[in-house]
Design a protein around this motif. Structure first.
Motif, PDB file in Angstrom:
ATOM      1  N   GLU A 144       0.818  -1.219   0.000  1.00 39.32           N
ATOM      2  CA  GLU A 144       0.000   0.000   0.000  1.00 39.32           C
ATOM      3  C   GLU A 144       0.853   1.271   0.000  1.00 39.32           C
ATOM      4  OE1 GLU A 144       0.456  -1.378   4.299  1.00 39.32           O
ATOM      5  OE2 GLU A 144       0.088  -2.264   2.318  1.00 39.32           O
ATOM      6  N   SER A 145       2.123   1.158   0.418  1.00 38.92           N
ATOM      7  CA  SER A 145       3.044   2.308   0.366  1.00 38.92           C
ATOM      8  C   SER A 145       4.414   1.767  -0.039  1.00 38.92           C
ATOM      9  CB  SER A 145       3.116   3.019   1.720  1.00 38.92           C
ATOM     10  OG  SER A 145       3.465   2.116   2.745  1.00 38.92           O
ATOM     11  N   TRP A 146       4.532   1.465  -1.343  1.00 34.97           N
ATOM     12  CA  TRP A 146       5.636   0.656  -1.846  1.00 34.97           C
ATOM     13  C   TRP A 146       6.834   1.444  -2.361  1.00 34.97           C
ATOM     14  CZ3 TRP A 146       6.304   1.917  -6.956  1.00 34.97           C
ATOM     15  CH2 TRP A 146       5.219   2.515  -7.610  1.00 34.97           C
ATOM     16  N   ASN A 147       6.724   2.747  -2.472  1.00 38.53           N
ATOM     17  CA  ASN A 147       7.753   3.510  -3.173  1.00 38.53           C
ATOM     18  C   ASN A 147       9.131   3.388  -2.519  1.00 38.53           C
ATOM     19  OD1 ASN A 147       8.516   5.396  -5.304  1.00 38.53           O
ATOM     20  ND2 ASN A 147       8.808   6.862  -3.657  1.00 38.53           N
ATOM     21  N   LYS A 187      -3.725  -5.456  -6.784  1.00 41.28           N
ATOM     22  CA  LYS A 187      -4.210  -4.601  -7.866  1.00 41.28           C
ATOM     23  C   LYS A 187      -4.635  -3.211  -7.396  1.00 41.28           C
ATOM     24  CE  LYS A 187      -8.880  -6.463  -7.457  1.00 41.28           C
ATOM     25  NZ  LYS A 187      -9.983  -7.167  -8.127  1.00 41.28           N
ATOM     26  N   LYS A 188      -4.414  -2.902  -6.126  1.00 39.56           N
ATOM     27  CA  LYS A 188      -4.861  -1.608  -5.615  1.00 39.56           C
ATOM     28  C   LYS A 188      -3.873  -0.485  -5.912  1.00 39.56           C
ATOM     29  CE  LYS A 188      -7.600  -3.609  -1.869  1.00 39.56           C
ATOM     30  NZ  LYS A 188      -7.801  -3.702  -0.394  1.00 39.56           N
ATOM     31  N   SER A 189      -2.686  -0.847  -6.394  1.00 42.63           N
ATOM     32  CA  SER A 189      -1.655   0.154  -6.683  1.00 42.63           C
ATOM     33  C   SER A 189      -0.820  -0.324  -7.861  1.00 42.63           C
ATOM     34  CB  SER A 189      -0.762   0.366  -5.454  1.00 42.63           C
ATOM     35  OG  SER A 189       0.033  -0.786  -5.229  1.00 42.63           O
TER      36      SER A 189
END
Length: 593
Positions: A144-147, A187-189
């Motif tokens: 959800e916060s992969w950067n 698939k949410k990001s």
């Protein structure tokens, strides 16, 4: 006073670990704050030097798109900067080399090993960095916060390419494959999307299985009517098929990608209280660009083109004219800074491209006529324009003609209009363009990838030119107009040939010897069809900015090497960057959502 020399015995591992111990792995910039704080708190000179060294190293900014050294200072102002990798001396590098095995924190170990690889070109340190980055990724990863986590993985991929084969590269390939399988239903990001992109950078075959995973994700997103995200997955899916030379599947994926833009156009018309035809036409334009690259889709292109033209006509009727008078530059600057402050990076780009309109031709013509009428001496005597060396470079016509329909008067009026336009451009640069750029640079660290959305599948940019445009836009946004001018003006010329050729215009000449030569901006900017494509105002602005001798004539002066270094920091080059940036943005406005 004796100079303190750092040696391995000075490193207190227990004390070091206590400083960085916390719940979960942190990013380097968090550790940097802690090291600098400890540096202030200690009275021991050796400890202070060690804390400052680690504070400096963990403060570096990592630019994964850099073609040279990927680390640089996190802050640069007009007269100073924060620490950078080139500041490290041999004594400090030797100390880091001695203690690297003592460091157990994967984030800091990866950074130190990477720094040693860059400065000393020690392949063993590159391997240590590669493994440590992989461990840091595993400790940080959150879909959800992969950067942040994928930045570590991407740097590991970059370093693994140093080794044609061996344990380091095998570890990365195996890790990526397992992560793609593990998150195949994510698939949410764009997390899964980015993992496959990284695999593309290190491996060049056996991509069909990844294409199938992407296809499944894209189809699932389509069911949820998330056309933007599904489009991203279809596009990468087609790339994977292309690598494996599965051309039929590649074109099918491209068709599905193009269809996502058609659906976005449909939503712009039907999912709003009032149809937004301008947005719909942009989406259809993007769809057309994708289908043009599929040999079997010519009929679809024709159909979409007709539909887009209809939307464009309706869009014009929805537009409102905005008039500005009694402009206070200082007030505009204050307002625009307030408007962009603390906005996201993309929001700032949107404001930069839209806050200032291009030239109002009617207003400029009115002002030019007024100027010719009031300045009696100018009407009788021609005006001579000189360059920085005092050489005469243009002589404008005298305006003393009773017949305002005469060719001479029209020529004098055109010259005066281009003179008036220069004042307008200076106002735009000083009041809006430079202040917004400075605000962006002060609030954001941005890389080449952050601008790619402006150039990929852009109907103004031919395939294969996207990277050049992105490099030019990035250079200008960072304030390097020497680079941006040399990159973007030739590409603008090629793009204008490209869009005119797509409309059936002949963009080359044939001389007496049968040699074909491409037309340049001095001719292309006066093609009547161009006004239909870019609009009267942008075309007039480009003429005065780039090729008119009574205007800035930037293209010709730069092409012939007549600009000195300081002139690349002047209004014409800054405005040239901005108007090309604006044209790119106009074609991609829907992506700012």
């Amino acid at each position: 006073m004796n100079k303190t020399v750092l040696v391995k015995e000075n490193f207190n591992k227990k004390q070091f670990d206590e400083i960085i111990t916390s719940n979960g792995l942190k990013e380097n910039y968090e550790y940097s704050k802690r090291f600098y704080q400890e540096m202030k708190n200690t009275d021991d000179n050796t400890e202070r030097l060690i804390y400052q060294l680690f504070g400096d190293i963990t403060s570096y900014h990592l630019d994964l798109d850099s073609k040279g050294i990927p680390y640089g200072p996190y802050l640069i102002t007009k007269d100073r900067r924060s620490p950078s990798i080139e500041d490290l001396n041999e004594e400090e590098l030797s100390f880091l080399d001695d203690i690297i095995e003592e460091i157990t924190n994967s984030e800091i170990k990866a950074r130190v090993a990477d720094v040693l690889w860059i400065r000393k070109r020690n392949y063993q340190k590159a391997m240590i960095a590669c493994n440590a980055y992989l461990q840091a990724y595993y400790q940080m990863v959150k879909p959800e916060s992969w950067n942040s986590s994928t930045q570590r993985l991407e740097r590991a991929v970059q370093l693994s390419k140093l080794f044609r084969k061996g344990k380091a590269k095998e570890n990365i390939l195996e890790a990526l494959d397992k992560e793609i399988e593990k998150y195949s239903n994510e698939k949410k990001s764009l997390f899964l999307h980015h993992l496959v992109e990284l695999m593309l950078k290190i491996q060049k075959s056996n991509f069909t299985k990844y294409a199938e995973i992407l296809k499944k994700t894209a189809q699932s997103l389509e069911k949820e009517k998330d056309w933007r995200l599904s489009g991203e997955y279809w596009n990468l899916c087609s790339e994977c098929y292309r690598y494996d030379k599965n051309l039929v599947e590649r074109d099918q994926a491209k068709e599905a990608y193009g269809n996502t833009y058609i659906m976005l156009a449909y939503e712009a018309i039907h999912n709003n209280d009032t149809p937004i035809y301008a947005v719909a036409s942009v989406h259809l334009n993007n769809a057309i660009e994708i289908y043009r690259r599929i040999e079997t889709a010519r009929d679809i292109v024709k159909k979409l083109h007709i539909e887009m033209l209809e939307y464009q006509k309706k869009a014009v009727k929805q537009m409102q004219k905005i008039e500005i008078s009694n402009i206070d530059i200082s007030k505009i600057t204050q307002d625009v800074i307030a408007e962009v402050k603390e906005k996201s990076f993309r929001e700032k780009l949107f404001i930069l491209s839209t806050h200032w309109t291009t030239l109002d031709i009617k207003a400029i013509e009115e002002q030019a006529r007024k100027s010719l009428k009031e300045n009696v001496l100018d009407r009788f005597l021609p005006t001579v324009k000189v360059n920085s060396e005092g050489k005469n470079i243009h002589k404008s016509s005298s305006a003393y003609f009773h017949d305002q329909e005469s060719a001479e008067f029209k020529e004098a009026l055109k010259d005066e209009m281009h003179k008036q336009s220069q004042i307008y451009r200076q106002m735009a640069v000083q009041a809006m363009i430079c202040p917004i750029q400075e605000q962006i640079r002060s609030e954001h660290f941005f890389m080449l990838r952050d601008l790619l959305f402006l150039v990929v599948n852009n109907p103004f940019i031919p395939e294969g030119r996207e990277q050049i445009y992105a490099e030019g836009l990035l250079a200008g946004l960072r304030g390097d107009f020497l680079i941006s001018t040399h990159l973007l003006i030739p590409q603008l010329e090629n793009s204008i040939r490209y869009i005119l050729a797509n409309e059936g215009e002949i963009v080359s000449t044939l001389n007496s010897e049968g040699i074909q030569e491409e037309k340049n901006l001095n001719t292309l900017l006066y093609n009547p069809k161009l006004k239909n494509l870019l609009g009267d105002t942008i075309v007039f602005d480009l003429q005065g900015l780039l090729v008119e001798k009574s205007g800035h004539n930037t293209r010709n002066l730069v092409s012939h090497g007549l600009y000195n270094y300081n002139e690349f920091l002047s209004v014409p080059t800054i405005y040239t960057w901005w108007i090309i940036f604006k044209i790119c943005c106009v074609c991609q406005y829907s992506l700012f959502k």
